[in-house]
Design a protein around this motif. Structure first.
Motif, mmCIF file in Angstrom:
data_model
loop_
_atom_site.group_PDB
_atom_site.id
_atom_site.type_symbol
_atom_site.label_atom_id
_atom_site.label_comp_id
_atom_site.label_asym_id
_atom_site.label_seq_id
_atom_site.Cartn_x
_atom_site.Cartn_y
_atom_site.Cartn_z
ATOM 1 N N LYS A 2 26.495 -29.297 -21.382
ATOM 2 C CA LYS A 2 25.985 -30.150 -22.448
ATOM 3 C C LYS A 2 24.461 -30.120 -22.500
ATOM 4 C CE LYS A 2 29.875 -33.382 -21.951
ATOM 5 N NZ LYS A 2 30.252 -34.791 -21.668
ATOM 6 N N LEU A 3 23.931 -30.316 -23.709
ATOM 7 C CA LEU A 3 22.490 -30.474 -23.854
ATOM 8 C C LEU A 3 22.108 -31.850 -23.320
ATOM 9 C CD1 LEU A 3 21.812 -29.018 -27.433
ATOM 10 C CD2 LEU A 3 21.212 -27.995 -25.240
ATOM 11 N N GLN A 4 21.014 -31.887 -22.590
ATOM 12 C CA GLN A 4 20.577 -33.154 -22.000
ATOM 13 C C GLN A 4 19.226 -33.519 -22.584
ATOM 14 O OE1 GLN A 4 21.675 -33.865 -18.087
ATOM 15 N NE2 GLN A 4 19.896 -35.116 -17.542
ATOM 16 N N GLY A 5 19.149 -34.694 -23.173
ATOM 17 C CA GLY A 5 17.887 -35.105 -23.777
ATOM 18 C C GLY A 5 16.803 -35.277 -22.728
ATOM 19 N N ASP A 6 16.882 -36.325 -21.995
ATOM 20 C CA ASP A 6 15.861 -36.634 -20.989
ATOM 21 C C ASP A 6 16.164 -35.909 -19.670
ATOM 22 O OD1 ASP A 6 13.595 -38.263 -19.952
ATOM 23 O OD2 ASP A 6 15.179 -39.043 -18.650
ATOM 24 N N PHE A 7 15.138 -35.296 -19.109
ATOM 25 C CA PHE A 7 15.309 -34.638 -17.807
ATOM 26 C C PHE A 7 15.247 -35.725 -16.733
ATOM 27 C CE2 PHE A 7 13.635 -30.975 -14.921
ATOM 28 C CZ PHE A 7 14.754 -31.104 -14.135
ATOM 29 N N LYS A 8 14.050 -36.137 -16.376
ATOM 30 C CA LYS A 8 13.919 -37.255 -15.428
ATOM 31 C C LYS A 8 12.720 -38.134 -15.809
ATOM 32 C CE LYS A 8 15.589 -37.187 -11.396
ATOM 33 N NZ LYS A 8 15.997 -37.047 -9.969
ATOM 34 N N GLY A 9 12.570 -38.328 -17.130
ATOM 35 C CA GLY A 9 11.537 -39.248 -17.589
ATOM 36 C C GLY A 9 10.314 -38.607 -18.199
ATOM 37 N N HIS A 10 10.114 -37.295 -18.014
ATOM 38 C CA HIS A 10 8.893 -36.672 -18.519
ATOM 39 C C HIS A 10 9.145 -35.502 -19.456
ATOM 40 C CE1 HIS A 10 7.608 -38.761 -14.828
ATOM 41 N NE2 HIS A 10 6.449 -38.921 -15.443
ATOM 42 N N MET A 11 10.285 -34.845 -19.342
ATOM 43 C CA MET A 11 10.580 -33.702 -20.187
ATOM 44 C C MET A 11 12.004 -33.842 -20.740
ATOM 45 S SD MET A 11 8.946 -30.504 -18.028
ATOM 46 C CE MET A 11 9.080 -29.405 -19.430
ATOM 47 N N THR A 12 12.257 -33.146 -21.831
ATOM 48 C CA THR A 12 13.599 -33.137 -22.422
ATOM 49 C C THR A 12 14.150 -31.717 -22.395
ATOM 50 O OG1 THR A 12 12.695 -32.834 -24.657
ATOM 51 C CG2 THR A 12 13.102 -35.102 -23.926
ATOM 52 N N LEU A 13 15.469 -31.619 -22.331
ATOM 53 C CA LEU A 13 16.127 -30.321 -22.264
ATOM 54 C C LEU A 13 16.966 -30.063 -23.506
ATOM 55 C CD1 LEU A 13 17.368 -30.450 -18.547
ATOM 56 C CD2 LEU A 13 15.287 -29.384 -19.435
ATOM 57 N N ASP A 14 16.510 -30.564 -24.638
ATOM 58 C CA ASP A 14 17.301 -30.426 -25.861
ATOM 59 C C ASP A 14 16.770 -29.342 -26.793
ATOM 60 O OD1 ASP A 14 14.978 -31.691 -26.542
ATOM 61 O OD2 ASP A 14 15.921 -33.394 -27.574
ATOM 62 N N ARG A 15 15.876 -28.515 -26.288
ATOM 63 C CA ARG A 15 15.320 -27.439 -27.123
ATOM 64 C C ARG A 15 15.058 -26.212 -26.252
ATOM 65 N NH1 ARG A 15 9.970 -26.382 -26.324
ATOM 66 N NH2 ARG A 15 8.779 -27.894 -25.067
ATOM 67 N N PRO A 16 14.971 -25.035 -26.867
ATOM 68 C CA PRO A 16 14.644 -23.834 -26.091
ATOM 69 C C PRO A 16 13.175 -23.845 -25.657
ATOM 70 C CG PRO A 16 15.759 -23.280 -28.158
ATOM 71 C CD PRO A 16 15.339 -24.716 -28.248
ATOM 72 N N PHE A 17 12.903 -23.250 -24.511
ATOM 73 C CA PHE A 17 11.534 -23.116 -24.000
ATOM 74 C C PHE A 17 11.095 -21.659 -24.093
ATOM 75 C CE2 PHE A 17 13.168 -26.830 -21.721
ATOM 76 C CZ PHE A 17 12.143 -27.750 -21.911
ATOM 77 N N LYS A 18 9.807 -21.472 -24.380
ATOM 78 C CA LYS A 18 9.207 -20.142 -24.408
ATOM 79 C C LYS A 18 8.235 -20.003 -23.242
ATOM 80 C CE LYS A 18 9.468 -19.690 -29.455
ATOM 81 N NZ LYS A 18 8.690 -19.447 -30.699
ATOM 82 N N ALA A 19 7.881 -18.769 -22.931
ATOM 83 C CA ALA A 19 6.936 -18.533 -21.842
ATOM 84 C C ALA A 19 5.589 -19.189 -22.131
ATOM 85 C CB ALA A 19 6.758 -17.026 -21.633
ATOM 86 N N SER A 20 5.207 -19.226 -23.401
ATOM 87 C CA SER A 20 3.909 -19.812 -23.768
ATOM 88 C C SER A 20 3.842 -21.303 -23.460
ATOM 89 C CB SER A 20 3.634 -19.567 -25.256
ATOM 90 O OG SER A 20 4.676 -20.104 -26.058
ATOM 91 N N ASP A 21 5.003 -21.958 -23.311
ATOM 92 C CA ASP A 21 5.019 -23.395 -22.986
ATOM 93 C C ASP A 21 4.475 -23.655 -21.584
ATOM 94 O OD1 ASP A 21 6.180 -24.049 -25.437
ATOM 95 O OD2 ASP A 21 8.208 -23.756 -24.650
ATOM 96 N N PHE A 22 4.455 -22.618 -20.735
ATOM 97 C CA PHE A 22 4.037 -22.808 -19.342
ATOM 98 C C PHE A 22 2.954 -21.817 -18.912
ATOM 99 C CE2 PHE A 22 8.527 -23.942 -19.810
ATOM 100 C CZ PHE A 22 8.500 -25.276 -19.433
ATOM 101 N N SER A 23 2.364 -21.140 -19.861
ATOM 102 C CA SER A 23 1.360 -20.120 -19.528
ATOM 103 C C SER A 23 0.160 -20.709 -18.784
ATOM 104 C CB SER A 23 0.904 -19.384 -20.780
ATOM 105 O OG SER A 23 0.361 -20.307 -21.731
ATOM 106 N N GLN A 24 -0.136 -21.986 -19.032
ATOM 107 C CA GLN A 24 -1.295 -22.606 -18.385
ATOM 108 C C GLN A 24 -1.091 -22.798 -16.874
ATOM 109 O OE1 GLN A 24 0.800 -24.053 -20.446
ATOM 110 N NE2 GLN A 24 0.990 -26.287 -20.125
ATOM 111 N N PHE A 25 0.143 -22.684 -16.438
ATOM 112 C CA PHE A 25 0.428 -22.869 -15.004
ATOM 113 C C PHE A 25 0.437 -21.549 -14.226
ATOM 114 C CE2 PHE A 25 2.509 -26.466 -17.128
ATOM 115 C CZ PHE A 25 1.886 -27.536 -16.464
ATOM 116 N N LEU A 26 0.296 -20.451 -14.938
ATOM 117 C CA LEU A 26 0.277 -19.167 -14.255
ATOM 118 C C LEU A 26 -1.022 -18.987 -13.491
ATOM 119 C CD1 LEU A 26 1.799 -16.862 -17.018
ATOM 120 C CD2 LEU A 26 2.828 -17.436 -14.822
ATOM 121 N N SER A 27 -0.935 -18.530 -12.258
ATOM 122 C CA SER A 27 -2.123 -18.312 -11.447
ATOM 123 C C SER A 27 -2.931 -17.159 -12.015
ATOM 124 C CB SER A 27 -1.714 -17.985 -10.008
ATOM 125 O OG SER A 27 -2.841 -17.742 -9.217
ATOM 126 N N LYS A 28 -4.219 -17.358 -12.125
ATOM 127 C CA LYS A 28 -5.104 -16.320 -12.687
ATOM 128 C C LYS A 28 -5.301 -15.187 -11.689
ATOM 129 C CE LYS A 28 -5.594 -18.910 -16.311
ATOM 130 N NZ LYS A 28 -4.915 -18.561 -17.574
#
Length: 199
Positions: A173-199
């Motif tokens: 099932k799709l889950q709206g709330d993860f644990k209070g900070h993010m939701t899992l009801d939509r697809p994620f792209k790599a660009s959503d987390f690019s800022q966390f990649l080590s330079k």
């Protein structure tokens, strides 16, 4: 004259007896070493060696969090399989490798170890992954905890040819709330987390 005739007859009979005896005398077979006879040899068929399937080697790029949960770093891993893998199969194996954890001691696993990969499917360019409830229930929580659990999955799977985004389901099932900070009801792209990649 009569005695001479009888003598001739007797001599002729003796000659016939001698000739008859010679013709019935057993003859010895003399082998010359050459024979036209075929020799049949019963040979036990030798078992044929089983041909080993050729292995395919996939150099997977897996992503893990650093120990401070600040950045995401790549760890390359050589994965050998007995056949060429499609995108769905690669995604499933990659998820299982992420759950196993990093080989680099400087990296850490942010996906709960009891998480099970229930299924992986493709919807066009979206990898739809179904994880067990432990992915949520055993997550440490907090903004960093949630991000560092999702980011490695998305960055790893979007590195596989044919996958551009990732949709995460929990127990089918799709889950709206993860644990209070993010939701899992939509697809994620790599660009959503690019800022966390080590330079």
């Amino acid at each position: 004259m009569k005695q001479r005739f009888q003598a001739l007859i007797l001599a002729a009979l003796m000659l016939l007896t001698v000739l008859s005896g010679c013709s019935t005398k057993p003859q010895k077979n003399i082998s010359t070493g050459n024979t036209n006879q075929s020799t049949v040899v019963n040979q036990t068929p030798q078992p044929q060696a089983t041909k080993q399937p050729e292995q395919e080697v996939w150099n997977a790029a897996l992503y893990f969090s650093d120990k401070d949960a600040m950045y995401i770093l790549k760890e390359e891993r050589e994965i050998k399989t007995e056949k060429k893998l499609d995108s769905t199969e690669k995604a499933k194996i990659a998820l299982e490798e992420l759950i196993k954890g990093a080989q680099n001691k400087e990296l850490t696993t942010t996906i709960p170890q009891n998480t099970k990969v229930r299924s992986v499917s493709m919807d066009k360019d979206t990898a739809v992954i179904d994880l067990s409830k432990e992915f949520v229930s055993e997550n440490v929580g907090g903004s960093a905890g949630e991000t560092m659990a999702i980011a490695p999955i998305v960055l790893t799977l979007t590195g596989i040819e044919g996958i551009k985004q990732v949709l995460i389901k929990i127990d089918g099932k799709l889950q709206g709330d993860f644990k209070g900070h993010m939701t899992l009801d939509r697809p994620f792209k790599a660009s959503d987390f690019s800022q966390f990649l080590s330079k």
